[in-house]
Design an enzyme around this catalytic site. Structure first.
Site, PDB file in Angstrom:
ATOM      1  N   GLU A 181       0.731  -1.121  -0.084  1.00 37.85           N
ATOM      2  CA  GLU A 181      -0.094  -0.054   0.116  1.00 37.85           C
ATOM      3  C   GLU A 181       1.070   1.360  -0.135  1.00 37.85           C
ATOM      4  O   GLU A 181       0.750   2.055   1.059  1.00 37.85           O
ATOM      5  CB  GLU A 181      -1.129   0.021   1.211  1.00 37.85           C
ATOM      6  CG  GLU A 181      -2.034  -1.142   1.048  1.00 37.85           C
ATOM      7  CD  GLU A 181      -3.090  -1.162   2.114  1.00 37.85           C
ATOM      8  OE1 GLU A 181      -3.155  -0.359   3.064  1.00 37.85           O
ATOM      9  OE2 GLU A 181      -3.865  -2.222   1.859  1.00 37.85           O
ATOM     10  N   GLU A 221      -3.981  -8.974  -0.884  1.00 32.96           N
ATOM     11  CA  GLU A 221      -4.461  -8.928   0.204  1.00 32.96           C
ATOM     12  C   GLU A 221      -6.148  -8.716   0.321  1.00 32.96           C
ATOM     13  O   GLU A 221      -6.594  -7.957  -0.698  1.00 32.96           O
ATOM     14  CB  GLU A 221      -3.677  -7.690   0.848  1.00 32.96           C
ATOM     15  CG  GLU A 221      -4.481  -7.387   2.314  1.00 32.96           C
ATOM     16  CD  GLU A 221      -3.649  -5.891   2.832  1.00 32.96           C
ATOM     17  OE1 GLU A 221      -4.308  -5.381   3.686  1.00 32.96           O
ATOM     18  OE2 GLU A 221      -2.556  -5.792   2.604  1.00 32.96           O
TER      19      GLU A 221
END
Length: 167
Positions: A30, A136
């Site tokens: 991220e 994820e």
């Protein structure tokens, strides 16, 4: 930056010393979080442009020189929310120097309600030689969410996402 790249290599070497090998890695989890002021946990921030440059000028050549080139380790870019596609892939993978080190694009499922699965099709059609991998997903990640015994809602969420991105 030198120490950050060295950490990638030392991580791989340390596991290899115990006969544990990795097939792939992502450049950062991220990376857009690291661009937010005072984010709640420590993370490195990348824009698509800075990730592209980091890969082609630093991480890619360093991994290759250490024996962890694209034939041994599959490097994935982005590893962030699906709504960042296809722009993120366009920026990184349109650069031949960066693309030579990249094998795939990692993506997460958060915010999928604002990012249709067609973004994956568009990205794949633009770069069919790179794989797309859901890296994820987490049900119940919000602080106000709790387990409800007997509820199949979370399992249905996972099943829906798996089917949606697999078709």
């Amino acid at each position: 930056m030198y120490y950050f790249i060295l950490a990638f290599i030392r991580f791989l070497e340390a596991y290899e010393a115990y006969n544990i090998s990795f097939w792939g890695l992502t450049t950062e989890n991220e990376p857009t979080n690291g661009l937010q002021y005072n984010f709640s946990f420590q993370c490195l921030g990348f824009t698509p442009e800075s990730q592209r440059d980091f890969i082609k000028m630093h991480l890619g050549p360093s991994l290759e020189n250490a024996g962890y080139g694209p034939k041994k380790i599959k490097m994935m870019i982005m590893d962030d929310q699906r709504f960042l596609l296809p722009k993120w892939a366009d920026v990184v993978l349109s650069d031949p120097e960066a693309a030579r080190y990249v094998s795939g694009v990692g993506f997460h499922w958060y915010w999928n309600e604002i990012s249709p699965p067609e973004l994956l099709d568009i990205t794949h059609n633009s770069f069919p030689e790179q794989f797309l991998l859901a890296t994820e997903a987490c049900e119940g990640s919000w602080p106000w969410e709790h387990v409800i015994l007997g509820s199949w809602e979370r399992a249905e969420g996972y099943a829906h996402d798996i089917l949606e991105v697999s078709i």
